[in-house]
Design an enzyme around this catalytic site. Structure first.
Site, PDB file in Angstrom:
ATOM      1  N   ALA A  18     -27.813  26.189   8.209  1.00 41.86           N
ATOM      2  CA  ALA A  18     -28.089  26.266   9.648  1.00 41.86           C
ATOM      3  C   ALA A  18     -28.765  27.603   9.912  1.00 41.86           C
ATOM      4  CB  ALA A  18     -26.787  26.153  10.438  1.00 41.86           C
ATOM      5  N   GLY A  21     -32.681  31.954  12.743  1.00 41.31           N
ATOM      6  CA  GLY A  21     -33.787  32.892  12.819  1.00 41.31           C
ATOM      7  C   GLY A  21     -33.331  34.332  12.721  1.00 41.31           C
ATOM      8  N   VAL A  23     -30.893  37.511  10.705  1.00 42.18           N
ATOM      9  CA  VAL A  23     -30.786  38.013   9.342  1.00 42.18           C
ATOM     10  C   VAL A  23     -29.655  37.333   8.574  1.00 42.18           C
ATOM     11  CG1 VAL A  23     -29.310  39.950  10.021  1.00 42.18           C
ATOM     12  CG2 VAL A  23     -30.682  40.112   7.944  1.00 42.18           C
ATOM     13  N   ASP A  24     -28.549  37.004   9.231  1.00 44.82           N
ATOM     14  CA  ASP A  24     -27.386  36.462   8.525  1.00 44.82           C
ATOM     15  C   ASP A  24     -27.667  35.101   7.894  1.00 44.82           C
ATOM     16  OD1 ASP A  24     -25.814  38.700   9.206  1.00 44.82           O
ATOM     17  OD2 ASP A  24     -25.364  37.831  11.157  1.00 44.82           O
ATOM     18  N   SER A  25     -28.122  34.145   8.686  1.00 43.51           N
ATOM     19  CA  SER A  25     -28.392  32.816   8.134  1.00 43.51           C
ATOM     20  C   SER A  25     -29.561  32.851   7.157  1.00 43.51           C
ATOM     21  CB  SER A  25     -28.659  31.810   9.255  1.00 43.51           C
ATOM     22  OG  SER A  25     -29.728  32.218  10.081  1.00 43.51           O
ATOM     23  N   LEU A  44     -32.054  24.403  15.002  1.00 45.71           N
ATOM     24  CA  LEU A  44     -31.920  23.592  16.208  1.00 45.71           C
ATOM     25  C   LEU A  44     -32.597  24.305  17.372  1.00 45.71           C
ATOM     26  CD1 LEU A  44     -28.150  22.572  15.957  1.00 45.71           C
ATOM     27  CD2 LEU A  44     -30.146  21.346  15.091  1.00 45.71           C
ATOM     28  N   CYS A 112     -20.602  25.333  21.485  1.00 42.31           N
ATOM     29  CA  CYS A 112     -21.803  25.057  20.692  1.00 42.31           C
ATOM     30  C   CYS A 112     -21.440  24.667  19.265  1.00 42.31           C
ATOM     31  CB  CYS A 112     -22.712  26.286  20.694  1.00 42.31           C
ATOM     32  SG  CYS A 112     -24.243  26.066  19.763  1.00 42.31           S
ATOM     33  N   GLY A 136     -24.243  31.343   8.590  1.00 45.26           N
ATOM     34  CA  GLY A 136     -24.207  32.790   8.443  1.00 45.26           C
ATOM     35  C   GLY A 136     -23.036  33.450   9.130  1.00 45.26           C
ATOM     36  N   CYS A 213     -26.598  33.401  24.028  1.00 48.11           N
ATOM     37  CA  CYS A 213     -27.949  33.088  23.558  1.00 48.11           C
ATOM     38  C   CYS A 213     -28.853  32.502  24.629  1.00 48.11           C
ATOM     39  CB  CYS A 213     -27.879  32.162  22.347  1.00 48.11           C
ATOM     40  SG  CYS A 213     -27.316  30.476  22.709  1.00 48.11           S
TER      41      CYS A 213
END
Length: 398
Positions: A18, A21, A23-25, A44, A112, A136, A213
């Site tokens: 998933a 956008g 850094v973690d994912s 998504l 979410c 992430g 977000c």
């Protein structure tokens, strides 16, 4: 076993990541690709309005989708974008506004996760033949041999306590936990950024998102006022002792525990202790009126090894966290004829309906997550409870 606890080679193990956008994912995708897994990236698109689209770090909007695409190009993995705007509006944004209008303080990230990421996206990953969905989040999961069921896993707090996201993941169901993987649980944020630099990822220095977000610049009231205009109706600011101290422009502008910006000056420090949505009243009082010793929970998600009634029927000793920024403290979980509730051994201030009470085996890193529930109501001192009850029973002047 491979590094994700599957009894097969990494190249024979398909993982959907998933990708927000950030850094973690992005590093999760990079780690799994480096280890030889068959990796697919999915982003998504959750909303597309105004400033949020162009704001880096907003998660799952225009710029972030482009960043995820560029990361996947660098890593040499496929990337897909799925349009979930309508679903996100229905299951996250609208309930968020409704909760505020009722005087609650909701957690949209939990909604979410449970309705979009860990439900719809997880189902998509399964349809694509993936063995797991990786994210992430800073949390850990490990096989749980105590359960006696193959593939059963348990959740644990991460190594990096400053990045701990377990409070936001308390509602993750057992079936979801068994399918999810969290490769960053054993890393610090600094180590994650170092890996992003090493992998040459465009997001290596990208700032972390600090806001909700879908709320540009943190102005959540704009969205609530648009969807629930009644939340902005004016009303009285009332002291626990019954004195009307002033007026407000809508309960949506207040939250339990708030001190600054209340809008009254009395010479004494006052805090928001209750939001009376029906009477459109903001009720304030001294700090001691905030101290909470018991919270009643709804929508309980129990992740212990036994049944909730059996484990908590006589009281289950644990550690509870009632705010995302507070450490876990000693508590006892009860499940009996009075409902599901948690007694806090140390009083907590600023406990708001709609927030979460999350339970752990210990207060430190790597503690097991026992689940939790949404706070339905709380009990304070006898005097504060009596004053509040009397005030709420008093008719509101037209």
């Amino acid at each position: 076993m491979n590094t994700l606890d599957f009894d097969k080679r990494p190249e024979d193990t398909r993982i959907v990541v998933a990708m927000s956008g950030g850094v973690d994912s992005s590093v999760v995708a990079g780690i799994l690709k480096r280890e030889g897994y068959d990796v697919l990236g999915i982003t998504l698109q959750l909303y597309d309005h105004g400033a949020a689209v162009h704001r880096a770090g907003s998660c799952c909007a225009g710029q972030d989708i482009d960043d995820a695409r560029r990361v996947c190009e660098t890593l040499g993995i496929p990337h897909y974008v799925l349009d979930y705007e309508a679903r996100f509006r229905e299951t996250v944004i609208n309930p968020f506004a409704e909760a505020y209008a009722m005087g609650e303080t909701p957690i949209p990230c939990v909604a979410c996760n449970q309705t979009v990421k860990f439900a719809d996206l997880l189902a998509t990953a399964q349809e694509l033949g993936a063995d797991a969905l990786a994210t992430g989040h800073y949390i850990r999961s490990r096989p749980n041999p105590v359960s006696g069921q193959p593939g059963r896993r348990a959740l644990y707090r991460p190594i990096d306590s400053d990045r701990d996201q377990s409070w936001f993941l308390f509602a993750t169901t057992q079936e979801q936990i068994d399918y999810l993987r969290f490769p960053l649980g054993g890393l610090s944020k600094a180590e994650t950024r170092a890996l992003a630099e090493e992998m040459g990822l465009v997001v290596a220095k990208k700032a972390d998102s600090q806001d909700i977000c879908f709320v540009p610049q943190g102005k959540y009231t704009d969205i609530i006022n648009k969807l629930k205009p009644n939340a902005a109706l004016a009303g009285d600011i009332v002291h626990l002792d019954g004195r009307v101290l002033g007026r407000h422009d809508g309960i949506v502008h207040y939250t339990i525990g708030q001190r600054r910006g209340i809008g009254v000056a009395t010479g004494e420090p006052l805090y928001v202790v209750h939001l009376d949505a029906r009477g459109r009243r903001v009720i304030v009082g001294p700090r001691e009126a905030l101290e909470t010793r018991r919270v009643y929970l709804r929508d309980m998600n129990w992740l212990g090894d036994g049944a909730l009634a059996a484990d908590a029927g006589q009281g289950f000793t644990c550690f509870a966290k009632v705010r995302s920024t507070r450490p876990p403290t000693e508590a006892v979980l009860h499940a009996d004829e009075n409902g599901i509730y948690v007694d806090l051994m140390t009083g907590e201030a600023g406990v708001a309906p709609g927030q979460a009470c999350v339970l752990y085996s210990a207060p430190g890193p790597d503690a097991r997550v026992y689940g939790g529930g949404f706070i339905d109501r709380s009990e304070r001192s006898v005097d504060a409870e009596a004053s509040l009850k009397a005030l709420l029973e008093k008719p509101v002047a037209a």
